[in-house]
Design an enzyme around this catalytic site. Structure first.
Site, PDB file in Angstrom:
ATOM      1  CG  ASP A 196       4.995 -35.583  23.856  1.00  0.00           C
ATOM      2  OD1 ASP A 196       6.034 -34.842  24.237  1.00  0.00           O
ATOM      3  OD2 ASP A 196       5.026 -36.857  23.651  1.00  0.00           O
ATOM      4  CG  ASP A 200       9.450 -39.598  23.598  1.00  0.00           C
ATOM      5  OD1 ASP A 200       8.208 -39.933  23.577  1.00  0.00           O
ATOM      6  OD2 ASP A 200      10.152 -38.723  23.315  1.00  0.00           O
ATOM      7  N   PRO A 249       9.169 -41.319  10.322  1.00  0.00           N
ATOM      8  CG  PRO A 249       7.605 -42.528  11.624  1.00  0.00           C
ATOM      9  CD  PRO A 249       8.488 -42.415  10.195  1.00  0.00           C
TER      10      PRO A 249
END
Lengths: 311, 426
Positions: free
Chosen positions: B153, B304, B321
């Site tokens: 991932d 997530d 990010p």
């Protein structure tokens, strides 16, 4: 704190209206007369502090803003250029919080990321002026372009502008499209299809595939800088191919009307966007734009910091 | 043995057909009995009047950041955040530093989770060594140490041959794909659309996801492998997954709370808090995701959960990010924004956060409220509002757009294997 027509900040030309722009252009015209006087300094912004926050290399825009502030007697400081503590990875919002504590009135922000002035504006009561944010907008450059066009043609209505080149990455082109379309100017875009997004037709521009079809009816040609080596994707095959279809070559130069204005936001890659034969024609306009640039920035500082208090 | 008797709670478990006020007896780590007016000698009684009891939530996709990024989150803070969000089981993604790509590192996660002892933290191992997409990691050895699935991932396994062999080799273990062909979206930040052009922000087209989903589905067909598609964001991906299911392939998929709640419109703020990968897409995609969840094409909701420090999220759009904090706000935000607004029914939401993830990943005895099942439960006051504040979050980070906002559904207790956690005392 400063407000101009309900706006605390000048972040772009997308969200402002025609009157907003006209007022700035009119005020700049008044300041142009001042710039012709022997004593060019006005006391208008005495006691105000203007902060340059430039996080991308800039000589012309920074010096133009700086001179504009000084002509109006504002104090200026600079954060973010060489010699300060700002490094990659530092939160600019933190930097601004520190500077805010020094009681400043206005920030001029240039940054490589879209929306950085917008973000900073939400974290300060001071006015934020966008001096170029990534691939988004460069409103003061577009305003000085518009002032230059208005001086030459007397109006912006119905004038025909052809913008050629890397439209996708050009904040100057975008601000010009947003601004000029509000005045009913006709805007044509041309360039490699990969660099001229069809979505821009929603923004009030028309895409032309062959510049030779329109060259002889255009009032203003704006050629944008092409930097193939800096593009992160293979947008077009070669400079050779670009030149053939999109450069203002000597031959194309001859096809322009004599009164057609040739603009370039600079610096020019001679032999790529423009042939060197165009130099005198571009240079005349560039000098005029530089002068107009100071006047436009004086007008913006004045309207946001002083003029606004009369509203 | 430890006995807890939950009195008068509104037990809600769509899979078990329960939607009424009942008592529930826990003995040891299991649900012993569900019924009316239960009386049990020596049981600790807790009155749940006015509260709702769901199966404990199971998150198939969270970034707990340990080892290597403990300033964002660690297994302890992540475990607290999990139970504070009603999660009893959380799968930890391996994109740590170093990555979880060996049995020793899997063992480390298992050990840390058991030291903390709150939620069940199950490691996901990397598919490839160093997550580099080239050589297969020791999948079976990692599985022996407790890895429940495999994923690189954050990156797509670009080499089709490597992905093919991973699907063949892992057999029944899910291979979770982060479906993104990054060559189509270099430096992309938001959904590519008319809006991205209007805002001057570099786009990430739907196709960067759809191409990757399509290839991985075809490899699942070739290999018979067990593919799970992480964080589906686009309408086109849903069609591909639907075709895969109709063809009987072993393919499942998840969607995040933020893709169900937000659209690209929030990018008008230029605020990096909304910078997430895959990007928030159009209203058309969002509606399609809700519909796919309802119809079962998308199997479950996974968060997530991607904690990032404030100083990182206060960077500019280019440097900040990707990622949104989720564990503690996932259910409350979905309940407030979708269930209360009539866009999603509570049955689908609860099943998608508990029963479905347990079923598709084969977690036996979990995800339901049923006698003999594990006593993994989350207990809520659905009508109580709470303010999302930095100091009320148990996570080390606070990068949620709901910061400073009020949400419905306040957690009261989380029970993990019969162990009662009073969230107000965490």
């Amino acid at each position: 704190m400063g407000y101009f027509r309900g706006f605390k900040d000048l972040l772009g030309l997308k969200e402002v209206d025609r009157d907003f722009i006209s007022t700035i252009l009119d005020q700049a015209s008044i300041f142009l007369e001042v710039l012709d006087r022997p004593n060019k300094k006005l006391p208008t912004l005495r006691g105000k502090t203007v902060v340059h926050m430039f996080f991308e290399p800039s000589t012309r825009t920074l010096s133009s803003f700086d001179l504009a502030a000084k002509r109006l007697s504002a104090d200026t400081i600079s954060v973010g250029t060489r010699g300060t503590s700002v490094v990659k990875g530092e939160s600019l919002i933190d930097t601004m919080r520190n500077v805010d504590a020094m009681k400043v009135d206005l920030y001029i922000v240039r940054h490589s990321a879209p929306g950085m002035p917008h973000l900073l504006a939400r974290h300060t009561k001071a006015t934020v002026i966008n001096a170029g944010d990534g691939t988004n907008e460069h409103p003061t450059q577009a305003l000085l372009d518009m002032l230059t066009m208005r001086q030459i043609f007397g109006t912006l209505e119905n004038i025909k502008i052809l913008i050629i080149g890397d439209i996708l990455h050009s904040r100057v082109a975008r601000s010009n499209i947003f601004g000029l379309s509000k005045f009913g100017a006709k805007i044509y875009l041309a360039g490699p299809p990969t660099l001229v997004p069809k979505e821009y037709e929603n923004l009030g521009a028309e895409i032309v595939s062959n510049i030779d079809d329109v060259l002889d009816e255009i009032d203003v040609v704006m050629a944008l800088r092409i930097q193939k080596e800096r593009l992160e994707e293979p947008y077009f095959p070669s400079i050779r191919e670009y030149r053939k279809f999109f450069a203002i070559t000597q031959e194309r130069l001859k096809r322009l009307k004599p009164e057609t204005v040739l603009m370039h936001p600079g610096p020019v890659n001679w032999g790529i966007e423009l042939d060197y034969e165009a130099k005198d024609r571009v240079q005349n306009v560039i000098l005029r734009q530089v002068t107009n640039g100071v006047a436009i920035r004086m007008a913006i500082l004045y309207l946001f910091l002083v003029g606004a208090q009369n509203e | 043995m430890n006995k807890i008797l939950l009195k008068n709670g509104h037990i809600f478990s769509p899979e078990d057909g329960i939607d009424e006020i009942l008592d529930l007896l826990i003995v040891g780590e299991k649900i012993e009995k569900i019924g009316k007016n239960l009386k049990v000698e020596g049981a600790k009684e807790i009155d749940l009047s006015g509260l709702t009891v769901f199966p404990g939530f199971i998150d198939l996709h969270a970034h707990l950041r340990e080892p290597g990024y403990e300033y964002k989150e660690d297994i302890e803070s992540g475990s607290k955040a999990a139970v504070a969000g009603g999660f009893t089981t959380v799968l930890a993604m391996p994109n740590t530093s170093p990555p979880i790509d060996s049995p020793e590192r899997v063992e480390y996660i298992v050990k840390r989770a058991s030291q903390v002892g709150l939620a069940r933290i199950y490691p996901i191992g990397a598919i490839t060594k160093n997550r580099a997409g080239e050589d297969l990691a020791d999948l079976r050895l990692m599985a022996e140490m407790g890895a429940v699935a495999f994923s690189d991932d954050g990156d797509w396994v670009r080499n089709s041959s490597v992905m093919r062999r991973a699907l063949e080799y892992a057999q029944d273990f899910p291979i979770i794909t982060h479906a993104e062909d990054k060559t189509l979206s270099p430096k992309g930040i938001m959904h590519e659309s008319p809006l991205s052009y209007e805002l001057g922000i570099k786009g990430i087209p739907r196709e960067s996801e759809e191409i990757a989903v399509a290839r991985d589905v075809l490899l699942a067909r070739l290999t018979g492998g067990r593919l799970h598609v992480a964080h589906v964001s686009s309408k086109g991906s849903i069609s591909i997954i639907e075709m895969a299911k109709e063809a009987g392939l072993r393919v499942t998929a998840e969607v995040t709370p933020h893709h169900l709640i937000f659209t690209e419109e929030v990018m008008r703020t230029y605020d990096p808090i909304y910078k997430v990968n895959p990007p928030l897409r159009s209203e058309e995609d969002r509606k399609a995701l809700i519909e796919a969840l309802r119809s079962g094409i998308i199997d479950c909701i996974a968060t997530d959960h991607a904690p990032h420090a404030t100083f990182e999220k206060e960077l500019d759009l280019n440097q900040a990010p990707f990622g949104i904090l989720e564990l503690e706000v996932a259910f409350s935000s979905l309940y407030t924004k979708l269930v209360k607004e009539g866009e999603l029914d509570l049955e689908t939401l609860v099943a998608a956060m508990s029963t479905k993830p347990a079923q598709i990943f084969g977690f036996d005895g979990m995800g339901r409220i049923k006698e003999g099942f594990l006593a993994d439960l989350s207990i809520w006051n659905l009508n109580e509002k709470w303010m999302v504040r930095k100091d009320s979050l148990h996570s080390k980070s606070s990068n949620t757009p709901f910061l400073g906002k009020e949400l419905y559904a306040k957690i009261k207790y989380t029970i993990v294997g019969g162990k009662l956690i009073d969230v107000s005392n965490l």
